[in-house]
Design an enzyme around this catalytic site. Structure first.
Site, short mmCIF file in Angstrom:
data_model
loop_
_atom_site.label_atom_id
_atom_site.label_comp_id
_atom_site.label_asym_id
_atom_site.label_seq_id
_atom_site.Cartn_x
_atom_site.Cartn_y
_atom_site.Cartn_z
N ARG A 114 0.93 -1.15 -0.12
CA ARG A 114 -0.01 -0.01 -0.08
C ARG A 114 0.87 1.21 -0.07
NH1 ARG A 114 -3.62 -2.94 3.63
NH2 ARG A 114 -5.19 -3.72 2.34
N LYS A 136 3.82 11.57 -11.15
CA LYS A 136 3.01 10.85 -11.85
C LYS A 136 3.50 9.40 -12.13
CE LYS A 136 -0.18 13.76 -14.58
NZ LYS A 136 -0.10 14.29 -16.20
N GLU A 178 10.85 17.06 -25.21
CA GLU A 178 10.24 17.40 -23.99
C GLU A 178 10.70 18.83 -23.32
OE1 GLU A 178 7.51 16.51 -22.02
OE2 GLU A 178 7.13 14.23 -22.67
N LYS A 220 8.80 22.71 -14.27
CA LYS A 220 7.79 21.29 -14.15
C LYS A 220 7.55 21.58 -12.28
CE LYS A 220 6.41 17.10 -14.47
NZ LYS A 220 6.48 15.64 -15.20
N GLU A 230 -3.41 17.63 -11.38
CA GLU A 230 -3.85 17.95 -12.63
C GLU A 230 -5.15 18.43 -12.75
OE1 GLU A 230 -2.06 15.73 -15.86
OE2 GLU A 230 -4.01 16.07 -16.86
N ARG A 234 -1.63 21.93 -14.33
CA ARG A 234 -0.62 21.11 -14.58
C ARG A 234 -1.04 20.52 -16.08
NH1 ARG A 234 1.94 16.08 -10.97
NH2 ARG A 234 3.08 15.19 -12.69
N ASN A 238 0.71 18.57 -20.56
CA ASN A 238 0.30 17.61 -21.50
C ASN A 238 0.32 18.12 -23.05
OD1 ASN A 238 -0.20 15.81 -19.59
ND2 ASN A 238 -2.27 16.61 -19.23
N HIS A 241 0.83 15.93 -25.81
CA HIS A 241 0.56 14.59 -25.38
C HIS A 241 -0.52 13.92 -25.80
CE1 HIS A 241 4.31 15.62 -22.97
NE2 HIS A 241 4.15 14.39 -22.46
N HIS A 245 0.37 10.39 -27.39
CA HIS A 245 -0.18 9.19 -26.67
C HIS A 245 -0.95 8.33 -27.75
CE1 HIS A 245 0.38 10.51 -22.26
NE2 HIS A 245 1.37 10.28 -22.84
N HIS A 258 8.73 7.98 -26.59
CA HIS A 258 7.77 8.94 -25.93
C HIS A 258 8.09 10.40 -26.60
CE1 HIS A 258 4.98 10.86 -23.62
NE2 HIS A 258 6.06 11.41 -22.90
#
Ligand code: GLY
Length: 354
Positions: A114, A136, A178, A220, A230, A234, A238, A241, A245, A258
């Site tokens: 956990r 993330k 990036e 960042k 987000e 935030r 993206n 992205h 993606h 990526h």
């Protein structure tokens, strides 16, 4: 050397950009930590393992790498392995590798018993400016990228630019997309550096490398500190992205790195921004030129605009069927635009496919 504080409700920690910081990794391991685990790849360990000094023995976990292997099944295998090797709730994991290791390792730490602490030690440019900072974590589903995951902030992000000396050219260039993203969303100065100092950037001149990593990590850290989960700001991270993606998922995570997919996604988003009147044509052309400076993106043959548009509907940035796009308004400023007409999106993707 620069050190940026990431202050989130979950945790406040430092992202340290410093040559040789891996040699003082032990300073970031709490005295109360139990068994240490290092998740890495054979390549990273062979090239850079000697740099990482944790001050204590650690159990090694090797991951074969590859975006297509960033899956729940790997998390289960690694968690079983940790139990066999004495892992418990006091254990600490160091995710030492590129973005895939940072994402997978962060998620493993988020769910093992956990939740155990993780230290992120990113070793690719892309991971140093993005995946290793901000908490993330996650794995891919066949249905889409990073669709299972958790926010799990690290104890620290240890960013050592000297490991980039051995990074393959293709991966380095992919990471630069990036960095360029950071410039486009929030820093005209970083954008200008990438445009004006291309030769030194590509030569990995140490001062330029440190300057651009520090500028990206600063952005960042600021953005994540303002909006960990987000729900607002935030989302600007993206940029590129959403369609990126879709490209990765559509091509089975095997054809594009990526960063390359983000490069393509930024190109499509710029077309979209132009078509929707969000971005003047002059600046759109400037951004496209900057993307081309760090290309080429691998050939896009066989990729259909329609298929990518369909993929967007299962992206996790799609909320109640509405795809949210991050579109530039000018260099250094973007806005989130919901609900753009699908025909416009398809046309922008088709334009980017060329
Ligand atoms: N890679 C985008 C983010 O960390 O929010």
């Amino acid at each position: 050397m620069p050190c940026f504080v990431v202050a989130t409700p979950q945790r406040t920690y430092e992202a340290v950009v410093e040559r040789g910081v891996l040699a003082r990794a032990a300073e970031f391991v709490p005295a109360r930590a139990g068994r240490l685990f290092v998740l890495t790849t054979e390549d990273v360990w062979r090239l850079h393992g000697a740099r990482l000094r944790l001050g204590r023995d650690a159990e090694m976990l090797f991951f074969p790498g590859g975006e297509e292997r960033k899956r729940l099944a790997e998390v289960e295998t690694l968690a079983e392995e940790m139990v066999v090797r004495g892992g418990d709730r006091s254990s600490l994991l160091v995710a030492f590798g590129g973005g895939i290791v940072n994402d997978l390792g962060g998620f493993l730490a988020a769910v093992f018993m956990r939740g155990i602490p993780v230290i992120q030690a990113p070793t690719t440019l892309l991971a140093q400016v993005d995946a290793g900072v901000g908490g993330k974590t996650g794995v891919n589903l066949v249905a889409g990228k990073n669709l299972v995951g958790a926010f799990h902030q690290p104890l620290a992000a240890l960013i050592d630019p000297s490991v980039l000396e051995t990074l393959p050219e293709r991966e380095y260039r992919a990471g630069l997309f990036e960095v360029l993203k950071c410039g486009i969303i929030r820093s005209p100065a970083l954008f200008a550096l990438l445009v004006e100092r291309r030769d030194q950037v590509l030569a990995r001149a140490p001062d330029i490398l440190e300057q651009m990593i520090a500028a990206s990590v600063r952005i960042k850290a600021e953005v994540v500190s303002a909006d960990e989960r987000e729900s607002g700001l935030r989302r600007i991270l993206n940029f590129g992205h959403t369609i990126g993606h879709a490209l990765e998922a559509e091509t089975g995570y095997a054809r594009f790195l990526h960063g390359e997919a983000v490069g393509f996604g930024m190109r499509a988003a710029v077309h979209l921004a132009e078509r929707t009147g969000c971005l003047p044509s002059g600046e759109a052309a400037e951004i496209r030129r900057a993307i081309d400076l760090y290309g080429p993106i691998p050939p896009l043959e066989g990729v259909a605009a329609e298929a990518l548009a369909r993929r967007l509907r299962s992206d996790k940035k799609t909320i109640q069927g509405r795809v949210h796009f991050v579109l530039p308004e000018r260099i250094g400023q973007v806005r989130v635009v919901p609900d753009i007409d699908e025909a416009l999106v398809r046309a922008a993707i088709a334009e980017a496919l060329g």
